[in-house]
Design a protein around this motif. Structure first.
Motif, PDB file in Angstrom:
ATOM      1  N   TRP A   1       3.495   1.707  -1.239  1.00 50.27           N
ATOM      2  CA  TRP A   1       4.512   1.440  -2.407  1.00 50.27           C
ATOM      3  C   TRP A   1       3.888   2.941  -3.500  1.00 50.27           C
ATOM      4  O   TRP A   1       3.957   3.155  -4.597  1.00 50.27           O
ATOM      5  N   SER A   2       2.100   2.830  -3.157  1.00 43.52           N
ATOM      6  CA  SER A   2       1.355   3.793  -4.241  1.00 43.52           C
ATOM      7  C   SER A   2       1.710   5.168  -4.094  1.00 43.52           C
ATOM      8  O   SER A   2       1.030   5.677  -4.721  1.00 43.52           O
TER       9      SER A   2
ATOM     10  N   THR B   1       1.066  -0.970   0.340  1.00 42.46           N
ATOM     11  CA  THR B   1       0.060   0.322   0.091  1.00 42.46           C
ATOM     12  C   THR B   1       1.125   1.312   0.416  1.00 42.46           C
ATOM     13  O   THR B   1       0.352   2.521  -0.811  1.00 42.46           O
TER      14      THR B   1
ATOM     15  N   VAL C   1      -6.012   1.979  -5.030  1.00 44.84           N
ATOM     16  CA  VAL C   1      -5.205   1.015  -4.710  1.00 44.84           C
ATOM     17  C   VAL C   1      -6.005  -0.520  -4.241  1.00 44.84           C
ATOM     18  O   VAL C   1      -4.440  -1.315  -4.304  1.00 44.84           O
TER      19      VAL C   1
ATOM     20  N   THR D   1      -6.343   5.390  -0.727  1.00 43.20           N
ATOM     21  CA  THR D   1      -6.042   4.225  -0.953  1.00 43.20           C
ATOM     22  C   THR D   1      -7.190   3.096  -1.266  1.00 43.20           C
ATOM     23  O   THR D   1      -6.984   2.096  -1.876  1.00 43.20           O
TER      24      THR D   1
ATOM     25  N   LYS E   1      -6.105  -3.500  -5.733  1.00 44.65           N
ATOM     26  CA  LYS E   1      -4.941  -4.179  -6.424  1.00 44.65           C
ATOM     27  C   LYS E   1      -4.057  -4.984  -5.725  1.00 44.65           C
ATOM     28  O   LYS E   1      -2.860  -5.233  -5.648  1.00 44.65           O
TER      29      LYS E   1
ATOM     30  N   VAL F   1       0.044  -1.668  -7.735  1.00 38.55           N
ATOM     31  CA  VAL F   1      -0.936  -0.419  -7.469  1.00 38.55           C
ATOM     32  C   VAL F   1       0.023   1.378  -7.843  1.00 38.55           C
ATOM     33  O   VAL F   1      -0.330   2.201  -7.730  1.00 38.55           O
ATOM     34  N   ARG F   2       0.556   0.614  -8.949  1.00 43.40           N
ATOM     35  CA  ARG F   2       1.533   2.207 -10.123  1.00 43.40           C
ATOM     36  C   ARG F   2       0.159   1.944 -11.808  1.00 43.40           C
ATOM     37  O   ARG F   2       0.362   0.878 -12.273  1.00 43.40           O
TER      38      ARG F   2
END
Length: 276
Positions: free
Chosen positions: A47-48, A45, A214, A200, A217, A105-106
């Motif tokens: 990383w988003s 998470t 997010v 998110t 994903k 998450v990208r």
């Protein structure tokens, strides 16, 4: 410009992943499989922040000051992901996120009004501060407890930085900024929607709906609600702390006492009517 002073203040408070985490105090007997799984989900998470930064830079081409601040915010948010990944790689390598899981998450966020997005992320930082505080209390293993404390403090500082940009926006745009902040504030403090209203967990790409959050994903898309309700026990009392903090900050920004979401909504309508 706000960026130079924000850079200095955040630089002074910054913790070092190699020197400030007591890795040698890890106790394997105090880390359960259930807890380790939540660390993985938090790592992904966090990383988003990558697509969020891309969104901020795209939607704030007019604002070099705020865009420069993104360099600090992005660095510290990605470090949150990295320190959680490092923890898993050291102590539960079987649960460390794969590159594909991180990359999932990208994805593209649709354009949105910059002031509303600013307010949304300000509220998100306030909520994350408390989520990670509760996570630190829920965990039993000492190293991860310390890591979540560091992350919680970072999120609180980020909220303070966003607040400075909100104050600047009111000086520059007046009622337009106030109306934008009140609009999102009503959503984020509503008792019916507040828990779900975090960046998110919001739909951000119409073409991908409903798989455009997010959380959707993640390897376990239902993880967030279970984490909040059944693990860290982010109950009504804790949610009220978040709501109270949002309302107090808006009270200070607007120069009027706001104690409930209903009062904020009435104020939003007044701003809207005045603008019209």
């Amino acid at each position: 410009m706000l960026y130079p002073e924000l850079f200095k203040s955040l630089e002074k408070a910054r913790w070092n992943m190699a020197e400030d985490i007591a890795w040698d105090q890890f106790d394997p007997a105090l880390l359960s499989d259930e807890q380790a799984q939540t660390i993985k989900m938090n790592a992904i998470t966090e990383w988003s922040a990558l697509p969020a930064t891309e969104m901020f830079l795209r939607d704030n081409l007019h604002d070099s000051d705020f865009s420069a601040f993104m360099s600090v915010w992005f660095y510290e948010e990605q470090k949150h992901s990295l320190v959680l990944i490092e923890y898993l790689q050291r102590f539960r390598p079987d649960l460390a996120p794969t590159e594909d899981e991180l990359h999932a998450v990208r994805f593209h966020f649709d354009p949105a009004p910059a002031l509303e997005t600013l307010m949304l992320h300000f509220c998100g930082e306030l909520r994350l501060t408390q989520w990670y505080r509760r996570a630190s209390e829920w965990h039993t293993e000492p190293v991860i407890k310390q890591i979540y404390q560091h992350i919680s403090h970072d999120e609180a500082r980020h909220g303070g930085a966003y607040l400075k940009y909100m104050k600047r926006a009111i000086k520059q745009s007046g009622l337009v900024a106030k109306q934008s902040f009140a609009k999102i504030g009503v959503l984020m403090t509503s008792s019916k929607t507040a828990k779900a209203m975090h960046p998110t967990n919001l739909h951000v790409n119409k073409s991908l709906f409903p798989q455009d959050t997010v959380q959707s994903k993640l390897p376990d898309p239902d993880w967030l609600d279970h984490w909040l309700d059944n693990q860290i026990n982010f109950n009504k009392e804790w949610e009220e702390r978040v709501v109270g903090s949002i309302l107090r900050n808006l009270s200070n920004l607007f120069g009027v006492k706001i104690e409930t979401s209903q009062q904020l909504n009435r104020l939003r309508k007044e701003f809207q009517q005045t603008i019209a």
